[in-house]
Motif scaffolding. Structure first.
Motif, mmCIF file in Angstrom:
data_model
loop_
_atom_site.group_PDB
_atom_site.id
_atom_site.type_symbol
_atom_site.label_atom_id
_atom_site.label_comp_id
_atom_site.label_asym_id
_atom_site.label_seq_id
_atom_site.Cartn_x
_atom_site.Cartn_y
_atom_site.Cartn_z
ATOM 1 N N PRO A 311 0.803 -1.228 0.000
ATOM 2 C CA PRO A 311 0.000 0.000 0.000
ATOM 3 C C PRO A 311 0.833 1.274 0.000
ATOM 4 O O PRO A 311 0.359 2.332 -0.429
ATOM 5 C CB PRO A 311 -0.833 -0.120 1.282
ATOM 6 C CG PRO A 311 -0.120 -1.113 2.130
ATOM 7 C CD PRO A 311 0.545 -2.054 1.189
ATOM 8 N N GLU A 312 2.083 1.174 0.465
ATOM 9 C CA GLU A 312 2.958 2.352 0.465
ATOM 10 C C GLU A 312 3.599 2.599 -0.899
ATOM 11 O O GLU A 312 4.210 3.649 -1.125
ATOM 12 C CB GLU A 312 4.072 2.193 1.511
ATOM 13 C CG GLU A 312 3.576 2.010 2.932
ATOM 14 C CD GLU A 312 3.139 0.576 3.196
ATOM 15 O OE1 GLU A 312 2.338 0.367 4.116
ATOM 16 O OE2 GLU A 312 3.582 -0.341 2.461
ATOM 17 N N ARG A 313 3.522 1.617 -1.796
ATOM 18 C CA ARG A 313 4.095 1.698 -3.155
ATOM 19 C C ARG A 313 5.599 1.974 -3.114
ATOM 20 O O ARG A 313 6.127 2.778 -3.879
ATOM 21 C CB ARG A 313 3.370 2.762 -3.985
ATOM 22 C CG ARG A 313 1.900 2.466 -4.192
ATOM 23 C CD ARG A 313 1.189 3.532 -4.991
ATOM 24 N NE ARG A 313 -0.219 3.194 -5.182
ATOM 25 C CZ ARG A 313 -0.709 2.482 -6.193
ATOM 26 N NH1 ARG A 313 0.122 2.003 -7.107
ATOM 27 N NH2 ARG A 313 -1.993 2.236 -6.285
ATOM 28 N N ARG A 314 6.288 1.270 -2.213
ATOM 29 C CA ARG A 314 7.732 1.465 -2.090
ATOM 30 C C ARG A 314 8.523 0.201 -2.390
ATOM 31 O O ARG A 314 9.737 0.167 -2.196
ATOM 32 C CB ARG A 314 8.065 1.952 -0.670
ATOM 33 C CG ARG A 314 7.470 3.301 -0.293
ATOM 34 C CD ARG A 314 7.867 4.408 -1.267
ATOM 35 N NE ARG A 314 9.298 4.561 -1.362
ATOM 36 C CZ ARG A 314 10.033 5.328 -0.547
ATOM 37 N NH1 ARG A 314 9.436 6.024 0.407
ATOM 38 N NH2 ARG A 314 11.332 5.425 -0.694
ATOM 39 N N ALA A 315 7.859 -0.845 -2.845
ATOM 40 C CA ALA A 315 8.549 -2.119 -3.046
ATOM 41 C C ALA A 315 9.588 -2.014 -4.163
ATOM 42 O O ALA A 315 9.318 -1.499 -5.244
ATOM 43 C CB ALA A 315 7.552 -3.216 -3.381
ATOM 44 N N THR A 316 10.777 -2.526 -3.869
ATOM 45 C CA THR A 316 11.815 -2.641 -4.888
ATOM 46 C C THR A 316 11.514 -3.801 -5.819
ATOM 47 O O THR A 316 11.733 -3.724 -7.028
ATOM 48 C CB THR A 316 13.179 -2.872 -4.214
ATOM 49 O OG1 THR A 316 13.420 -1.832 -3.269
ATOM 50 C CG2 THR A 316 14.296 -2.931 -5.234
#
Length: 548
Positions: A311-316
């Motif tokens: 949900p934070e849209r920070r996945a590498t």
């Protein structure tokens, strides 16, 4: 009675479902669903549970699947009865809980002619289902396909490409609705289901975690052994949601929400990588912290079904499995030691602060329950504050199985779900921790609860309204009487009296007595807000005092 193709068809479905491991069916009374209801009742391998309210029936079936991993059949008649299953179907889809929803329907000739109790039920639940099938009225023309159909329904519910979830079977029945089954089409001679699902274990290589300071975030659905092994090999702390069952590891940081509020300490302990396994925990503070990490911090989300839990849209990167790390990385031992020191300080501070509180409190009640209940007790916690309080203040080394409806995070259906969890294994004690509004919202599920063969204590934390709203900006931004009217919605319901109407006794302690019983805990909303602030302040002071 006369042998009919309809009766033979549904008897074949039930026989094949039982071969595939289905043990429970939840039936909401109705006329059009008679053929399948009778077939379920006639098969002694299937336990039949009856609910008057279709919405409660859906959540009861959800609870069975949530606790056991086996899909339960839930059956309704036609019309708006079928519509009532939609909330439970949404939760089952998003929480990846297997369920088989069977909706009886009128035959094609009764559609579009104003026949009573007839609505458009094809694809009624939209894209929340793993599979929709409408086999039409059984006329005996293709009995060889019946077993394949029944077995595939189970396979799609437990092992579809998107993971477990609900299947919708829309069954049109013609009069006469009552009949006898004839000879069933032959099943496999060894008793196996016609089709089965084989789970193929996914693997993931190490994306370069060794030698880096990192954090493992473990939520519901995380594979415990693999998650713990990864953290221990890397000497990383585990931010363990209680639903993950990873809190028993020596690497567990149970007080992560409170520690992450200590800005100065956290700024000096920034990780170089994060591996997120399972569903996201409830903590908004954790979510905000993950979103605030610098771009150079790699964040890996693990999802074996191809989902995107970010949900934070920070996945590498998204990994198909917990990454494999071959060597023990002792270089990170000091990093882990710092976090474990903060964890110990936080837990002692929480205990000390709660010991000074007089009277019942919501954090104190949950901490006591997670410490005092036997390890085999299953805990079912409602959304809103209970799921957060058990995450923040539950016993840090609790090994209880903790379940919750956190797919869609609603408070609807929690009593029915808890009853379903208890029905999945009647020999296992279950304690449900719910708020007063969640309890009242689902009070229809109490009908006939006292006669069900389950061991369930319902602990109601009663702060006379929606206590979680007192933690939100609305409390200070909205005119006080309007806030009370629209958000906290105070009530004057005597909760023990309501339970007593349904034959449910009140007891003083969870686990006391037998059957379904109620523990009523009165708390104060304003005091609860102040206590949470006090606990977080106590943790901040204790963590900073470590000097790390």
């Amino acid at each position: 009675m006369t042998v009919t193709p309809q009766a033979t068809f549904v008897a074949t479905l039930v026989d094949e479902w039982a071969r595939a491991g289905v043990t429970d069916a939840v039936v909401a009374p109705g006329s059009r669903s008679t053929p399948l209801a009778l077939a379920l009742a006639r098969d002694d391998r299937i336990r039949v549970h009856v609910h008057l309210d279709e919405r409660a029936a859906g959540f009861f079936a959800l609870g069975i699947g949530l606790a056991s991993g086996r899909p339960a059949v839930v059956l309704t008649t036609s019309g708006t009865a079928a519509v009532e299953l939609h909330p439970a179907m949404v939760e089952a889809s998003q929480a990846r809980v297997p369920m088989i929803a069977c909706t009886a329907d009128r035959p094609p000739e009764l559609h579009h002619v104003a026949a009573p109790q007839t609505v458009e039920q094809a694809n009624l639940y939209g894209n929340v289902v793993r599979w929709f099938v409408e086999p039409g009225v059984a006329d005996g023309s293709e009995p060889s396909a019946w077993r394949s159909l029944a077995a595939r329904i189970v396979v799609e519910a437990v092992a579809g490409p998107a993971g477990p979830g609900p299947v919708h079977v829309n069954l049109a029945f013609r009069d006469p609705l009552v009949g006898d089954a004839g000879e069933l089409p032959a099943g496999r001679s060894d008793g196996r289901p016609w089709h089965d699902a084989t789970s193929r274990g996914a693997t993931a290589d190490d994306p370069g975690l060794a030698g880096r300071r990192g954090i493992v975030v473990a939520g519901w659905g995380a594979p415990v052994a693999e998650t713990v092994e990864l953290a221990q090999r890397l000497h990383w702390p585990v931010f363990a949601d209680p639903r993950s069952r990873c809190r028993a590891t020596t690497n567990s940081i149970a007080a992560f929400d409170s520690i992450l509020r200590v800005d100065e300490w956290v700024r000096s302990h920034v990780p170089e990588a994060v591996v997120r396994i399972g569903a996201p925990p409830a903590s908004k503070v954790l979510s905000q912290w993950l979103a605030s990490l610098p771009d150079g911090v790699d964040q890996y989300v693990v999802d074996p079904h191809g989902g995107w839990p970010d949900p934070e849209r920070r996945a590498t990167a998204r990994l198909a499995a917990v990454p494999s790390v071959e060597v023990q990385d002792w270089s990170r031992a000091i990093w882990l030691a710092h976090w474990m020191t903060a964890e110990d300080a936080a837990q002692h501070a929480i205990d000390a602060a709660l010991s000074r509180c007089g009277g019942a409190t919501e954090p104190g009640t949950i901490r006591a329950l997670t410490r005092e209940l036997s390890p085999e007790t299953v805990l079912f916690v409602s959304s809103s504050m209970p799921v957060r309080d058990i995450e923040w203040f539950g016993s840090p080394r609790s090994t209880h199985l903790v379940l919750a409806n956190r797919g869609a995070n609603g408070i609807d259906g929690v009593v029915a779900t808890a009853l379903g969890v208890a029905a999945a294994d009647p020999a296992t004690p279950v304690v449900a921790i719910v708020g007063d509004l969640a309890f009242l919202y689902d009070s229809s599920a109490l009908l006939w609860a006292a006669r069900r063969d389950v061991d369930l204590t319902i602990v109601v934390l009663d702060n006379a309204g929606g206590g979680i709203f007192s933690f939100l900006p609305q409390r200070d931004a909205v005119y006080a009487p309007t806030f009370e009217q629209l958000f906290t919605t105070p009530h004057d319901v005597d909760i023990p009296a309501l339970a007593a109407v349904h034959g449910i006794p009140s007891v003083d302690r969870a686990g006391e007595g037998t059957g379904v019983r109620l523990v009523h805990v009165r708390t104060d909303r304003d005091s609860n807000v102040r206590l949470h602030a006090l606990l977080n302040d106590a943790v901040a002071e204790a963590v900073m005092a470590t000097g790390l």
